[in-house]
Structures are given as structure tokens and as C-alpha cells.
Scaffold this motif. Structure first.
Motif, PDB file in Angstrom:
ATOM      1  N   LEU A  70      70.570  81.300 -57.584  1.00 53.00           N
ATOM      2  CA  LEU A  70      70.410  81.901 -56.351  1.00 53.00           C
ATOM      3  C   LEU A  70      71.380  83.108 -56.002  1.00 53.00           C
ATOM      4  N   ILE A  71      72.403  83.092 -56.925  1.00 53.56           N
ATOM      5  CA  ILE A  71      73.469  84.190 -56.922  1.00 53.56           C
ATOM      6  C   ILE A  71      72.748  85.378 -57.469  1.00 53.56           C
ATOM      7  N   SER A  72      71.947  85.327 -58.499  1.00 58.17           N
ATOM      8  CA  SER A  72      71.194  86.286 -59.351  1.00 58.17           C
ATOM      9  C   SER A  72      70.341  86.949 -58.255  1.00 58.17           C
ATOM     10  N   TYR A  73      69.696  86.274 -57.450  1.00 58.17           N
ATOM     11  CA  TYR A  73      68.754  86.649 -56.631  1.00 58.17           C
ATOM     12  C   TYR A  73      69.142  87.385 -55.482  1.00 58.17           C
ATOM     13  N   ASP A  74      70.353  86.924 -55.017  1.00 57.34           N
ATOM     14  CA  ASP A  74      71.173  87.443 -53.924  1.00 57.34           C
ATOM     15  C   ASP A  74      71.677  88.762 -54.321  1.00 57.34           C
ATOM     16  N   LEU A  75      72.122  88.992 -55.745  1.00 59.45           N
ATOM     17  CA  LEU A  75      72.569  90.034 -56.073  1.00 59.45           C
ATOM     18  C   LEU A  75      71.351  91.135 -56.549  1.00 59.45           C
ATOM     19  N   VAL A  76      70.397  90.840 -56.729  1.00 61.62           N
ATOM     20  CA  VAL A  76      69.026  91.581 -56.907  1.00 61.62           C
ATOM     21  C   VAL A  76      68.893  92.346 -55.547  1.00 61.62           C
ATOM     22  N   LEU A  77      68.869  91.507 -54.539  1.00 58.75           N
ATOM     23  CA  LEU A  77      68.725  92.138 -53.105  1.00 58.75           C
ATOM     24  C   LEU A  77      70.052  92.883 -52.897  1.00 58.75           C
TER      25      LEU A  77
ATOM     26  N   ASN B 219      78.368  91.874 -61.601  1.00 58.43           N
ATOM     27  CA  ASN B 219      78.005  90.476 -61.228  1.00 58.43           C
ATOM     28  C   ASN B 219      76.693  90.049 -61.536  1.00 58.43           C
ATOM     29  N   LEU B 220      75.706  90.727 -61.331  1.00 53.10           N
ATOM     30  CA  LEU B 220      74.359  90.369 -61.777  1.00 53.10           C
ATOM     31  C   LEU B 220      74.202  90.096 -63.464  1.00 53.10           C
ATOM     32  N   LEU B 221      74.846  90.834 -64.106  1.00 57.09           N
ATOM     33  CA  LEU B 221      74.883  90.538 -65.596  1.00 57.09           C
ATOM     34  C   LEU B 221      75.811  89.072 -65.792  1.00 57.09           C
ATOM     35  N   LEU B 222      76.982  88.829 -65.084  1.00 58.48           N
ATOM     36  CA  LEU B 222      77.426  87.526 -65.391  1.00 58.48           C
ATOM     37  C   LEU B 222      76.743  86.635 -64.917  1.00 58.48           C
TER      38      LEU B 222
ATOM     39  N   TYR C 211      63.889  92.811 -63.258  1.00 58.55           N
ATOM     40  CA  TYR C 211      65.068  91.681 -63.099  1.00 58.55           C
ATOM     41  C   TYR C 211      64.528  90.482 -62.212  1.00 58.55           C
ATOM     42  N   MET C 212      64.104  91.027 -61.141  1.00 56.31           N
ATOM     43  CA  MET C 212      63.714  89.916 -59.994  1.00 56.31           C
ATOM     44  C   MET C 212      62.622  89.086 -60.682  1.00 56.31           C
ATOM     45  N   LEU C 213      61.554  89.641 -61.342  1.00 61.15           N
ATOM     46  CA  LEU C 213      60.507  88.621 -61.919  1.00 61.15           C
ATOM     47  C   LEU C 213      61.051  87.802 -62.587  1.00 61.15           C
ATOM     48  N   ARG C 214      62.085  88.156 -63.698  1.00 61.64           N
ATOM     49  CA  ARG C 214      62.784  86.933 -64.341  1.00 61.64           C
ATOM     50  C   ARG C 214      63.566  85.886 -63.714  1.00 61.64           C
ATOM     51  N   VAL C 215      64.596  86.543 -62.606  1.00 63.77           N
ATOM     52  CA  VAL C 215      65.446  85.594 -61.849  1.00 63.77           C
ATOM     53  C   VAL C 215      64.607  84.588 -61.157  1.00 63.77           C
TER      54      VAL C 215
END
Lengths: 561, 433
Positions: free
Chosen positions: A444-451, A110-113, A224-228
Motif C-alpha cells: 500500500l505504501i508503494s502504491y501511495d508513493l506511485v500516486l 522511498n518507492l525503491l525501498l 511501476y503501478m501495474l506491478r505494485v
């Protein structure tokens, strides 16, 4: 039908009916040409044909191969949305093998997507479509709009920093504009995160049957998070830029709502599986489909008619009446008689490269759902998720039934609330606006997925792949996935682990399709037909026609495999 | 001027002549005509993702000594239709009046052999290439290629499809696809006498392409050194080594430790990695901005830069046949080496102070206390070898007094034992290095 072999070319002024061909249409992904008939007296496009001008034969190349290899082969169908094809092929294999990727693998995919959406939306909004609203283009096509832009203050100046609309237009300029260069930079930032888990982009090297072959650790998530997080501020800026541009055009001339307009017929598979709801079983697809963070569905004439993934899948057909293929004889590979003979599972790919004519003019098949010409896109995902109001996961994104509210956390700019609302009219500018908000959505979904990945690490659930055996019998598998541009369907039948048939239908097989057997034009064709010519008399670039096409963000390698 | 380059390279490299046959003047622009053949747009996306240098830097003309590039590209250009294809047409007719480079991504279909004169698998533009006839007949990419390539300064194949045929040319294809070299023939030379330059990869590392283009232009401007290419036209400095040599997991191979399942952090050969026999630089260069890379992230190499891709590396999820021998030897030999190294690490993982005090002041689970007799014995012989024939400065530690403020909290009577002992509960099984 616009397609004619000999084009009458008239000298002199622009009056009467002219055949105007845009071959190729540049600044879209892939080989797309548009042939139109334009009536200058009525001031609009009266006929249009969209040509997919490439065919590579992936579906036949996949036949006879080891089913596990479908991921790395099918990924290469598209280098603009390669992650989506890899993930969708993996889903098809997992369904056929009856295995399930562990939660961390689903979250990481999901994070990749989601990160793929970040790069792709920025690429579409500023590298492909953005220059159509830039200073040199507006000056050349609509000098009066440029003069007006110089005198119009931009409402979003506090967010994007541009005082006047003309300043935004200067920023949108191809190659030299700040917004153009910044978008290229941001696409690289998104990819930097992506390749930490995916290995490379496009065509990730870590999507494998049963999971991911990348060990996810806190260091990966840190990078990842720093970029998202950079996409929080960027998303705010992108939404403000497009709101200002679109509002400016509408206020200058309300007829800009008619550019690229058509009935909102939208389709999407949803996106971002819930790791605990998704079980890779077709019989449960309706359930896990609705548990996706972005909801599957079909909107017909602006009304949501279903959110059932099985219904979306069952109603999808492909027609080749106007495409360079021969019709296949009934039955088909799956032998499933409950499905239409034109269903992808029953389809065979029989290419016939002949002379283009009004009866056969595109390598794209005509994909239809419930016999409607549907369009897919990031905007369709946003629209359907908003109106369905079923997404169970709402940490930062709250569907309201008529739109979506975004709570963007603080980054360099303070925390803000943004809201996208289902538009009153549906045309080129609204597609672009919705794609701009899709960037916010997927950030926001990317960040959510990092979490989520961090939480799984905290719980010690870092397992990322599954053991499996290759089934010794005949199986079917299906991936109903998504990409930045919308739905991606892979259908595979295999025997003892060897692929018998492989069929692919995507967003752009819908959007960029030619006419179907009943003569119904494809969505881009419909949107171009009726598009008014709003540029200054004598403008031969027909900029509004191109704005209409680019707003779909079509992807031709996905459309014609 | 052919010569063998440095040792360790398996192949000779061929440099272009030290002085280019022509020279691009400082104020002269170079046109780049990009063509999409049987590709997926991934090469264009890689190009846009490059940063060393970046696509836009060529167009801005801000790379010192490198001519400004006028880029004609279906994904990035301004104008559509005839306005877009007109410069292509001028170049094909020899009327451009400026040097140009042709870049192809995607393989070349066998369109010239199609029974229908107007059929095609890959087309761009309409109306006739050398003359604008006003017809709607689609212009085959094959025709653009054979008309544009002879007059080009250089012709570059971007990505594996254009370089070697790639997936559209794989078994089961029905388009007769081939590489640009196959299509133009082995005798092809550009107008500057350069054979086809191949920058493979599926998709290629964007920096590999932009760096090659920059190097070529720097040379063409009479400033940079002549770029070197291998016998298949690959940039020799990028593809002269196997990807395994710079792989971050190659050390696992050396010690005979192999991943058994995807996600294991060890050498990936046994889950299908072909890295030891694949020429690629993605692991040291990274995929984007020096980040990522297949095996860096944990992905097994499937040979996507190689002429045999995909069929000679498939099925992908199976160990390459050679790994049974090389991996087997590595397990025996490497396994022994690994055990010896772990013995060395036992002494290296200790401050000399801890040896003197005979304790390790760490409350972390698993920290080792006093050394065992065997460890002391091994350490003794290790040091004998280490200092044989040279000074043994480490001996001075034995006379070094222990610092007086060790264990200061206990000395000061500060109670620090009340905190909950979470470490013992959370003691996780950790794999031996």
C-alpha cells in the motif's frame, strides 16, 4: 555457553543433554551458524550461541575514499537489502555535505525501498521460512499435525483458494510447491518495477549524492503501478495463508506460542521519509523522524518507550567482548564525548580472527540499545508504527494504537479491509504473521508513493537531483534508514570530502548478536533458549529451533560487514 | 579449439571442445554445490531473480535436454548443519558418485595464511571437511574450495567478487581477499579440463549466470554447442562487447549531447559513466526479465563487471579521464551531425499533405505552420540527394488532390471552439531534440 570445541556425540536415543550444532543454518540470508545445548529430558533448548561466520571489512575499505563513493561501496554490504544501504549512505553523505534531495528524489528513493520490501518479505515468507511449515517437513517432524491438517478446513479459502490446511502445507513445499514458485515469481515482479528506476537489483545504480540519477516519467510510473497493484491481491493471499497456518498450529498445540518466544524488545528507525519534512539535519532528526510514514521507536518489554530518532541513535552501542575484534581505545573518531565510548561514532573496527572459543565466537558485534538486546525487522516497523500512532500519512494504512488497519483497493479481488493487531504473545509464528502483514503494508505504501510521484509530475516538480560542492572542512554525517528487515545505521566522518571513519549497525547486528559484556545473550539466542521441542520424539532436525531462527529473517551480510 | 570470432569483438573467444570429454546421461542428475565466500548474498538474490532460465526450472528438471540439477545452496536448501554439509563432504572425498559443479559467490579470503589454524574470515560448516571428526572447528570456505574444485565438472565464479576479487579485495582490505582464479592458480582445470568460468557483475545479471549454466549443462549432455569463453573465462557472447555499444544513450554520445546533472536524459559520460570501456550486456539484456539496466534507468556505469572494480573506476562521480578527449571530439563532430539531422527531421516531421496544403492541422502548442523559405530551400536539396539516381515517387504527391473532407467540423458548421483553451496556459518549455 554452548560453544565448545569438542562436541560430545552420544549414540542411540535422544535423551539427556546434547550439544547440537546447526552449521550452517540454511535458508537465512548469509553465513549464520547456531550452536545449542538441548535438554531432551526437559524437552527444550537450554543454551544457544549464534555465530556470524563471515567478515569482509567494509568499514576499513571505506576509509580514505571519496565520500561520494560511499553509496556504491556501502550498497554492496548487503545484496539482500542493497537498496537500503545505498539510500542510507546517501543520507549520511547529504547530512555531511549539508544538501537536501528534492521531493521527487525522496519519493523515488522511498518507492525503491518499499518495493525492496515487497520482494524481500515474499522471499522470506515462502522461500526461506515457508518450507518449515510445508507438507514434507510437517509429515516428517509431526505426523499427527499432518493428519490434523488434512481434516482442517482453511478459513481463508475464499482469498487464497486452498480448501484445507494440508493444501496450504503442500503449497509451501520447497521447490515444488505452488506458493514457493509463486513467491519466486512475485519477487521478480517487484524487481521489474524496481529496476525501472534503480537500474538493477540488488545494488541500484541510480542513488547518487543529492538525489537520484533516473528521470522519472509517467511511463515509469505506468510500469511501476501495474506491478505494485499485483501485490494487492498477493498481499491479501499472503496474509490469509499465514493467518490460517498460524491459527492451525496454535489450535493444535498452544505451546507453539513458546517457539522463538522472548520479551518484545523491538527497535526501528522508521521508514519512508516525508519529502517535505526531511531536511537531512541531525538537529531536526526527532521531528522528521516522527514524520516518517513508518514511525521510529523502541519497544521494551512490550512497551513503547520512545519515538525519538536522536534517542534511538544516541542509545545505540556495540560491544565486542564475544566477537572476533579487539576493543578500541576510548575517544574514537568523532571525538564526541556526549556519546558512550561504545557508540558507533566512537568505534574502531579492529578484527582479530582467532580460534573460536566460548569467549569469542562470532564476527557479529553485540549491538544494544539502552543496554537492551533489541530485535529489528519488518515486524518491528509494523508494531512500532501501530502503537506509536503518530504516522502523519494515512491514505491506505491507519495505525490504531493497538494495530494497523489496511484498506486494500480493488484489484482482481474486491476492495477489502484487513487489520493486524499487536499479538498477545511474541514468538516465531507472530514474527512471520507480522511480516506477512508487512507485505500488505509496504504494497500500500508503494502504491501511495506511485500516486505521490504522479502528483509531483502533475505539479511539474520532477527535479530529481541537487547541485553540491564537496565541503572543505571536517564533517559528520549519519544515515538512519530502514530496510525490509529493519533499521540500517551508517555513521561517517570525513575531512575535505575524504572518509575518515565509516561505521554500520543494522537490524541483524542487533538480532543476530552474540552475548555482550554483561553476558546478556543476543535476541536470537534468547529466543532459541527455552524453545520447546514440539516435534515427534526422535526428530533430529529440531525444526522448532530453526523456525525460531528463521522467523527473525536475519541477514548476516548486514550484521557483519 | 581456439578461433577468432566475428568482427567487432576485441578479443578472441575460446570454445570448449565440440564434444565434451564425458557425457551426462539423460537420466543423470548434476549436483551444484554453491559456496558463499566473501560475498553479500547479492549473487544468490540475482540467481533467484533470473528467469531465462529460472533457478527452479533447473531443480524441477523441466528444461529439455538439460540434466536436472540437485542444488545445494546455503540460502535455498532444505536441511541445515551436518545434513546440509554431508553431500559437500562426500564430493570433497570423491564419494559423491555423480558429476558436480562448484559455484562460488564472494571473493576468497587469505584464510590459509592466518596465524591461527582455526581462525577464519569466511567459514561454512564445522567438523572437518574430508572426514567428519566431530570437532567444532569451523570449516573454512578456502578448504572447501581447494578440496572440491579439482573433482568438479566445472567451477564457476558467480559475480565480480568471485571472478576478480571485487570490493572485499579493494584497497584497504584487511582480509587478503582475492578471486577464485587467483586462489586456484592459473593452471587450474576441472576434472572435465575446464578452467574457472567467470560470470562477473556486482551483482551480475541473473540471466547471464543461469544461461551460462544451462549452456554448459546442455553441452555436457552432448546436445548443445560448446559454450565460448574469452581469455578471462567470461561467457564470450555476453561480455564480448562494451556496454556502450548497446546503450540506449549511446546515440546522445554520437551527437555530442551530454548529461550535466543526475537525472538528465543524455549520455552519462560526463557525470562518471565508464560504459564506453566496460564489457557488460546489462543494457540490452536488462536487469530482470529484460527490464531495467543501469543506463536504461539513468545510472552511470561504474565498471562493476570488470577486473579493476572498484578501484580502477573510482572516484565514481567523476568523468573518466579519456572522456575529455573522446567527449570533446564527439561534441564538435557529433554537434555538427546533430544539426544536419535536425534539418532532415524538419521535412520528415510533416505529412506530404501538409506540404501541399501548406498548413499543419494541429492545435498542439509548438506545431509549425507554413514552412519558411530556408526550410523549403533545404528540403529541395535534401530531396535532390535522396532521389539522385533513383525514382522520385514523392513527386506524385504534387498531383495528389487535397482530400475533400479535410477540416470536417468547420465544413459541417459544428461549433468546437467553446472549450477552454488549456493548451496555451500549459505550454511547457520543451528541450530541443
Amino acid at each position: 555457553m554452548a560453544y565448545r570445541l569438542e562436541t560430545p556425540r552420544e549414540g542411540g536415543g535422544l535423551s539427556g543433554t546434547r550439544q547440537v550444532n546447526f552449521d550452517p543454518v540454511v535458508r537465512v540470508a548469509g553465513a549464520l551458524a547456531l550452536h545449542t545445548t538441548i535438554d531432551h529430558d526437559r524437552g527444550e533448548v537450554v543454551d544457544a550461541s549464534v555465530l556470524g561466520t563471515l567478515f569482509r571489512g567494509y568499514e576499513t575499505i571505506l576509509q580514505g575514499r571519496d565520500a561520494r563513493d560511499a553509496i556504491f561501496i556501502a550498497s554492496r554490504i548487503c545484496g539482500v537489502c542493497g537498496s537500503s544501504h545505498a539510500a542510507t549512505a546517501a543520507n549520511a553523505i547529504e547530512m555531511a555535505f549539508d544538501i537536501q534531495a528534492p521531493p521527487m528524489a525522496v519519493a523515488a528513493r522511498n518507492l525503491l525501498l518499499a518495493t525492496e520490501c515487497l520482494y524481500s518479505h515474499a522471499h522470506h515468507l515462502f522461500v526461506l521460512a515457508g518450507p518449515d511449515y510445508s507438507e514434507p517437513v510437517v509429515k516428517a517432524t509431526n505426523p499427527e499435525l499432518w493428519a490434523r491438517a488434512e481434516g482442517t478446513l482453511a478459513r481463508g479459502v475464499a482469498t487464497h483458494g486452498y480448501e484445507r490446511i494440508s493444501d496450504i502445507m503442500t503449497g509451501l513445499t520447497r521447490v515444488s510447491g505452488e506458493l514457493y514458485a509463486e513467491a519466486l515469481y512475485m519477487t521478480r515482479i517487484a524487481r521489474e518495477g524496481y529496476v525501472i528506476i534503480g537500474g538493477k537489483y540488488p545494488h541500484p545504480q541510480t542513488t547518487v549524492p543529492g538525489g537520484i540519477s533516473s528521470l522519472i516519467d509517467t511511463s515509469d510510473m505506468n510500469i511501476y503501478m501495474l506491478r505494485v497493484v499485483k501485490f494487492f491481491d498477493y498481499g491479501r493471499k499472503v496474509a490469509a495463508v499465514w493467518d490460517d497456518i498460524i491459527d492451525f498450529f496454535y489450535e493444535a498445540n498452544p505451546r507453539y506460542r513458546e517457539v522463538g518466544a522472548r520479551a518484545p524488545n523491538l527497535i526501528d528507525n522508521g521508514h519512508f521519509d516525508d519529502p517535505w519534512a526531511y531536511d537531512a539535519l541531525y538537529e531536526n532528526a526527532s521531528r522528521w523522524g516522527e514524520a516518517r510514514w513508518a514511525t521510529p521507536g523502541a519497544v521494551v518489554d512490550g512497551r513503547l518507550v520512545t519515538t525519538d530518532l536522536q534517542r534511538l541513535h544516541g542509545g545505540t552501542e556495540e560491544f565486542v567482548d564475544h566477537s572476533f575484534y579487539e576493543n578500541w581505545s576510548g575517544g574514537g573518531a568523532s571525538g564526541d564525548t556526549s556519546l558512550s565510548a561504545n557508540h558507533a561514532w566512537n568505534k574502531e573496527t579492529i578484527p582479530a580472527p582467532g580460534s573460536p572459543s566460548s569467549s569469542k565466537y562470532s564476527w557479529c558485534t553485540a549491538a544494544r540499545w539502552d543496554r537492551h538486546a533489541m530485535e529489528g525487522g519488518g515486524y518491528a516497523r509494523l508494531w512500532i508504527t501501530s502503537v506509536a500512532n503518530k504516522s502523519p500519512h494515512r491514505m491506505f494504512c491507519e495505525p490504531t494504537g493497538s494495530g494497523m488497519r489496511f484498506s486494500i483497493p480493488q484489484a482482481s479481488l474486491p476492495a477489502t479491509e484487513l487489520e493486524w493487531r499487536v499479538p498477545q504473545s511474541w514468538g516465531a509464528l507472530e514474527r512471520n504473521r507480522a511480516n506477512a502483514y508487512s507485505l500488505v503494508h509496504t504494497a500500500l505504501i508503494s502504491y501511495d508513493l506511485v500516486l505521490m510521484c504522479l502528483d509531483l509530475l502533475r505539479k511539474g516538480e520532477g527535479r530529481i537531483s541537487t547541485e553540491f560542492r564537496i565541503p572543505k572542512d571536517s564533517r559528520e554525517g549519519m544515515g538512519l534508514g530502514g530496510s525490509p528487515r529493519g533499521l540500517v545505521n551508517h555513521h561517517m566522518t570525513m575531512d575535505k570530502g575524504q572518509i575518515e571513519s565509516y561505521q554500520v549497525v543494522t537490524h541483524s547486528t542487533f538480532s543476530a548478536s552474540p552475548r555482550d559484556g554483561s553476558g546478556q545473550p543476543g535476541p536470537i539466542e534468547q529466543a532459541v533458549i527455552g524453545t520447546p521441542l514440539l516435534s515427534a520424539p526422535g526428530d533430529e532436525s529440531y525444526i522448532d529451533v530453526l523456525r525460531a531462527v528463521r522467523s527473525f529473517d536475519p541477514c548476516m551480510p548486514c550484521a557483519t560487514q | 579449439m581456439a578461433h577468432n570470432s566475428s568482427a567487432g569483438r576485441s578479443n578472441g573467444a575460446i570454445a570448449l571442445p565440440e564434444r565434451a570429454p564425458n557425457r551426462i546421461a539423460p537420466d543423470e542428475n548434476v549436483h551444484v554445490f554453491w559456496l558463499n565466500g566473501m560475498g553479500c548474498e547479492g549473487c544468490s538474490i540475482s540467481f533467484a531473480g533470473a528467469s531465462n532460465p529460472a533457478m527452479e526450472q533447473f531443480q524441477w528438471g523441466t528444461l529439455p535436454g538439460i540434466p536436472k540439477v540437485i542444488l545445494h545452496h546455503p540460502m535455498f536448501s532444505e536441511h541445515s548443519g551436518d545434513a546440509f554439509t554431508e553431500p559437500y563432504r562426500q564430493a570433497a572425498a570423491g564419494r559423491l558418485g555423480a558429476p558436480y559443479i562448484v559455484v562460488l559467490d564472494g571473493s576468497v579470503p587469505d584464510d590459509e595464511a592466518l596465524p591461527s589454524a582455526e581462525g577464519y574470515f569466511s567459514a561454512m560448516g564445522a567438523g572437518g571437511i574430508s572426514s567428519h571428526t566431530g570437532s567444532d572447528r569451523p570449516d573454512r570456505v578456502t578448504e572447501w574450495l581447494y578440496r572440491l574444485a579439482p573433482g568438479a565438472l566445472a567451477t564457476m565464479a558467480m559475480g565480480t567478487c568471485a571472478s576478480w576479487g571485487g570490493i572485499p579485495a579493494a584497497a584497504g582490505n584487511i582480509t587478503g581477499s582475492m578471486s577464485l582464479m587467483d586462489f586456484l592458480g592459473g593452471n587450474y582445470r576441472s576434472s572435465w579440463n575446464i578452467p574457472v568460468i567467470n560470470v562477473p557483475g556486482c551483482a551480475p545479471v541473473g540471466d547471464n549466470f543461469t544461461e551460462t549454466l544451462a549452456g554448459l549443462l546442455h553441452w555436457a549432455a552432448g546436445i548443445g554447442p560448446p559454450p565460448e569463453f574469452d581469455e578471462l573465462g567470461r561467457p564470450a557472447w555476453q561480455f564480448g562487447e562494451t556496454v556502450h555499444r548497446h546503450c540506449p544513450k549511446a546515440g546522445y554520445y554520437e551527437e555530442g549531447v551530454f548529461a550535466e546533472a543526475p537525472g538528465d536524459n543524455m549520455c552519462l559520460v560526463e557525470i562518471g559513466c565508464w560504459g564506453p570501456v566496460v564489457q557488460c550486456n546489462i543494457v540490452e539484456r536488462g536487469a530482470v526479465n529484460h527490464m531495467g539496466g543501469c543506463m536504461v534507468a539513468g545510472g552511470a556505469c561504474i565498471g562493476c563487471t570488470m577486473p579493476g572494480f572498484p578501484d580502477k573506476y573510482a572516484p565514481f562521480h567523476k568523468p573518466p579521464p579519456g572522456s575529455a578527449i573522446s567527449g570533446g571530439i564527439s561534441k564538435v563532430y557529433g554537434g555538427a551531425i546533430r544539426r544536419l539531422r535536425r534539418m532532415s527531421m524538419k521535412t520528415g516531421n510533416r505529412e506530404p499533405l501538409w506540404d501541399n496544403a501548406d498548413e499543419v492541422p494541429s492545435a498542439w502548442a509548438g506545431a509549425v505552420g507554413p514552412r519558411s523559405g530556408t526550410d523549403r530551400f533545404a528540403a529541395y536539396f535534401y530531396k535532390k540527394l535522396q532521389y539522385n539516381g533513383t525514382v522520385h515517387h514523392g513527386n506524385r504527391y504534387k498531383k495528389q488532390p487535397l482530400p475533400k473532407s479535410r477540416d470536417i467540423l468547420t465544413q459541417k458548421g459544428i461549433d468546437h471552439t467553446q472549450s477552454v483553451d488549456v493548451l496555451r496556459e500549459r505550454s511547457l518549455p520543451r528541450e530541443e531534440i
